[in-house]
Motif scaffolding. Structure first.
Motif, PDB file in Angstrom:
ATOM      1  N   LEU A   1       0.739  -0.976   0.040  1.00 55.58           N
ATOM      2  CA  LEU A   1      -0.148   0.043  -0.133  1.00 55.58           C
ATOM      3  C   LEU A   1       0.801   1.346  -0.013  1.00 55.58           C
ATOM      4  O   LEU A   1       0.165   1.952  -0.041  1.00 55.58           O
ATOM      5  N   GLY A   2       1.956   1.476  -0.336  1.00 54.39           N
ATOM      6  CA  GLY A   2       2.626   2.663  -0.339  1.00 54.39           C
ATOM      7  C   GLY A   2       3.163   2.492   1.365  1.00 54.39           C
ATOM      8  O   GLY A   2       3.041   4.071   1.516  1.00 54.39           O
ATOM      9  N   VAL A   3       2.489   2.690   3.007  1.00 50.02           N
ATOM     10  CA  VAL A   3       2.736   2.970   3.754  1.00 50.02           C
ATOM     11  C   VAL A   3       3.675   2.449   5.034  1.00 50.02           C
ATOM     12  O   VAL A   3       4.293   1.477   4.484  1.00 50.02           O
ATOM     13  N   SER A   4       3.614   3.081   6.175  1.00 48.86           N
ATOM     14  CA  SER A   4       4.825   1.871   6.294  1.00 48.86           C
ATOM     15  C   SER A   4       3.774   1.067   7.793  1.00 48.86           C
ATOM     16  O   SER A   4       3.079   0.998   8.292  1.00 48.86           O
ATOM     17  N   ARG A   5       4.392   0.650   8.340  1.00 46.57           N
ATOM     18  CA  ARG A   5       3.990  -0.902   9.234  1.00 46.57           C
ATOM     19  C   ARG A   5       3.820   0.065  10.104  1.00 46.57           C
ATOM     20  O   ARG A   5       2.465  -0.682  10.990  1.00 46.57           O
ATOM     21  N   GLN A   6       4.099   0.957  11.044  1.00 45.07           N
ATOM     22  CA  GLN A   6       3.274   1.160  11.963  1.00 45.07           C
ATOM     23  C   GLN A   6       2.190   2.095  11.595  1.00 45.07           C
ATOM     24  O   GLN A   6       0.920   1.933  12.576  1.00 45.07           O
ATOM     25  N   THR A   7       2.377   2.789  10.493  1.00 48.09           N
ATOM     26  CA  THR A   7       0.403   3.083   9.876  1.00 48.09           C
ATOM     27  C   THR A   7      -0.394   1.732   9.817  1.00 48.09           C
ATOM     28  O   THR A   7      -1.373   2.064  10.635  1.00 48.09           O
ATOM     29  N   ILE A   8      -0.101   0.438   9.774  1.00 43.03           N
ATOM     30  CA  ILE A   8      -1.060  -0.789  10.348  1.00 43.03           C
ATOM     31  C   ILE A   8      -1.631  -0.892  11.250  1.00 43.03           C
ATOM     32  O   ILE A   8      -2.133  -1.509  11.166  1.00 43.03           O
ATOM     33  N   ASN A   9      -0.315  -1.195  11.472  1.00 42.73           N
ATOM     34  CA  ASN A   9      -0.487  -1.298  13.018  1.00 42.73           C
ATOM     35  C   ASN A   9      -1.192  -0.218  13.758  1.00 42.73           C
ATOM     36  O   ASN A   9      -2.183  -0.996  14.734  1.00 42.73           O
ATOM     37  N   SER A  10      -1.172   0.830  13.025  1.00 42.39           N
ATOM     38  CA  SER A  10      -2.454   2.219  13.788  1.00 42.39           C
ATOM     39  C   SER A  10      -3.401   1.766  13.318  1.00 42.39           C
ATOM     40  O   SER A  10      -4.544   1.991  14.231  1.00 42.39           O
ATOM     41  N   ILE A  11      -4.291   1.672  12.086  1.00 45.82           N
ATOM     42  CA  ILE A  11      -5.369   1.011  12.171  1.00 45.82           C
ATOM     43  C   ILE A  11      -5.439   0.128  12.019  1.00 45.82           C
ATOM     44  O   ILE A  11      -6.728  -0.090  13.385  1.00 45.82           O
ATOM     45  N   GLU A  12      -4.967  -1.400  12.638  1.00 46.84           N
ATOM     46  CA  GLU A  12      -5.152  -2.327  13.448  1.00 46.84           C
ATOM     47  C   GLU A  12      -5.802  -1.802  15.018  1.00 46.84           C
ATOM     48  O   GLU A  12      -6.839  -2.371  14.662  1.00 46.84           O
ATOM     49  N   THR A  13      -4.961  -1.313  15.371  1.00 47.72           N
ATOM     50  CA  THR A  13      -5.173  -1.385  16.778  1.00 47.72           C
ATOM     51  C   THR A  13      -6.104   0.028  16.916  1.00 47.72           C
ATOM     52  O   THR A  13      -6.333   0.483  17.859  1.00 47.72           O
ATOM     53  N   GLU A  14      -6.421   0.557  16.397  1.00 46.85           N
ATOM     54  CA  GLU A  14      -7.830   1.837  15.710  1.00 46.85           C
ATOM     55  C   GLU A  14      -7.612   2.946  16.754  1.00 46.85           C
ATOM     56  O   GLU A  14      -8.291   3.450  17.430  1.00 46.85           O
ATOM     57  N   LYS A  15      -5.886   3.233  16.265  1.00 46.28           N
ATOM     58  CA  LYS A  15      -5.579   4.425  17.322  1.00 46.28           C
ATOM     59  C   LYS A  15      -5.374   5.336  15.487  1.00 46.28           C
ATOM     60  O   LYS A  15      -5.233   6.799  15.918  1.00 46.28           O
ATOM     61  N   TYR A  16      -5.709   5.135  14.692  1.00 40.82           N
ATOM     62  CA  TYR A  16      -5.072   5.977  13.528  1.00 40.82           C
ATOM     63  C   TYR A  16      -7.039   5.319  11.855  1.00 40.82           C
ATOM     64  O   TYR A  16      -7.102   4.366  11.624  1.00 40.82           O
ATOM     65  N   VAL A  17      -7.666   6.621  12.286  1.00 42.42           N
ATOM     66  CA  VAL A  17      -8.339   6.415  11.110  1.00 42.42           C
ATOM     67  C   VAL A  17      -7.649   6.595   9.592  1.00 42.42           C
ATOM     68  O   VAL A  17      -6.865   7.853   9.201  1.00 42.42           O
ATOM     69  N   PRO A  18      -7.682   6.069   8.964  1.00 40.54           N
ATOM     70  CA  PRO A  18      -6.615   6.073   7.686  1.00 40.54           C
ATOM     71  C   PRO A  18      -7.668   6.865   6.462  1.00 40.54           C
ATOM     72  O   PRO A  18      -8.855   7.199   6.687  1.00 40.54           O
ATOM     73  N   SER A  19      -6.761   7.833   5.500  1.00 39.31           N
ATOM     74  CA  SER A  19      -7.302   8.813   5.116  1.00 39.31           C
ATOM     75  C   SER A  19      -7.914   7.964   3.642  1.00 39.31           C
ATOM     76  O   SER A  19      -8.583   7.028   3.398  1.00 39.31           O
ATOM     77  N   LEU A  20      -9.175   9.012   3.346  1.00 38.32           N
ATOM     78  CA  LEU A  20     -10.184   8.282   2.146  1.00 38.32           C
ATOM     79  C   LEU A  20      -9.260   7.627   0.792  1.00 38.32           C
ATOM     80  O   LEU A  20      -9.579   6.504   1.007  1.00 38.32           O
ATOM     81  N   PRO A  21      -8.583   7.850   0.898  1.00 32.46           N
ATOM     82  CA  PRO A  21      -7.801   7.725  -0.406  1.00 32.46           C
ATOM     83  C   PRO A  21      -6.787   5.549  -0.161  1.00 32.46           C
ATOM     84  O   PRO A  21      -6.631   4.674  -0.772  1.00 32.46           O
ATOM     85  N   LEU A  22      -6.313   6.085   1.791  1.00 26.13           N
ATOM     86  CA  LEU A  22      -5.447   4.630   2.218  1.00 26.13           C
ATOM     87  C   LEU A  22      -6.952   4.358   2.128  1.00 26.13           C
ATOM     88  O   LEU A  22      -6.866   2.546   1.857  1.00 26.13           O
ATOM     89  N   ALA A  23      -8.194   4.197   2.848  1.00 25.43           N
ATOM     90  CA  ALA A  23      -9.402   3.570   3.189  1.00 25.43           C
ATOM     91  C   ALA A  23      -9.432   2.863   1.505  1.00 25.43           C
ATOM     92  O   ALA A  23      -9.908   0.939   1.368  1.00 25.43           O
ATOM     93  N   LEU A  24      -9.629   3.157   0.883  1.00 24.59           N
ATOM     94  CA  LEU A  24     -10.207   2.888  -0.440  1.00 24.59           C
ATOM     95  C   LEU A  24      -9.224   2.156  -0.927  1.00 24.59           C
ATOM     96  O   LEU A  24      -9.466   0.776  -1.902  1.00 24.59           O
ATOM     97  N   ALA A  25      -7.733   1.941  -1.046  1.00 27.95           N
ATOM     98  CA  ALA A  25      -6.628   1.749  -1.269  1.00 27.95           C
ATOM     99  C   ALA A  25      -6.438   0.002  -0.779  1.00 27.95           C
ATOM    100  O   ALA A  25      -6.693  -0.751  -1.459  1.00 27.95           O
ATOM    101  N   LEU A  26      -6.606   0.016   0.747  1.00 21.94           N
ATOM    102  CA  LEU A  26      -7.227  -1.398   1.919  1.00 21.94           C
ATOM    103  C   LEU A  26      -8.729  -1.895   0.947  1.00 21.94           C
ATOM    104  O   LEU A  26      -8.571  -2.953   0.722  1.00 21.94           O
ATOM    105  N   GLY A  27      -9.577  -1.605   0.106  1.00 24.55           N
ATOM    106  CA  GLY A  27     -10.650  -1.957  -0.303  1.00 24.55           C
ATOM    107  C   GLY A  27     -10.569  -2.452  -1.021  1.00 24.55           C
ATOM    108  O   GLY A  27     -10.569  -4.001  -1.691  1.00 24.55           O
ATOM    109  N   ARG A  28      -9.223  -1.789  -2.152  1.00 19.63           N
ATOM    110  CA  ARG A  28      -9.559  -2.921  -3.870  1.00 19.63           C
ATOM    111  C   ARG A  28      -8.359  -3.516  -3.456  1.00 19.63           C
ATOM    112  O   ARG A  28      -8.316  -4.753  -4.162  1.00 19.63           O
TER     113      ARG A  28
END
Length: 70
Positions: free
Chosen positions: A23-50
């Motif tokens: 996805l072109g992000v850091s491992r820490q970003t994925i960790n923060s999303i998974e632990t609900e500490k960070y809400v991804p931007s719309l482009p990143l959320a769409l990239a996760l969906g794709r």
């Protein structure tokens, strides 16, 4: 925001670093999303969906409700 990123990642046998690289992000970003500490931007959320092949609204739940398989 409750999400299913960790479940989807593990179902595909991926490490956080592998998903991050795809996805072109850091491992820490994925960790923060998974632990609900960070809400991804719309482009990143769409990239996760794709990447996972599911609609964004099936990954993220703003109300924090548990998903049920109906």
């Amino acid at each position: 925001m409750r999400n299913d990123v960790r479940r989807l990642r593990l179902e595909r046998g991926l490490y956080q670093a592998e998903l991050a690289r795809e996805l072109g992000v850091s491992r820490q970003t994925i960790n923060s999303i998974e632990t609900e500490k960070y809400v991804p931007s719309l482009p990143l959320a769409l990239a996760l969906g794709r990447f996972f092949g599911v609609p964004v609204e099936e990954i993220f739940d703003a109300d924090g409700n548990e998903r049920t398989d109906d």
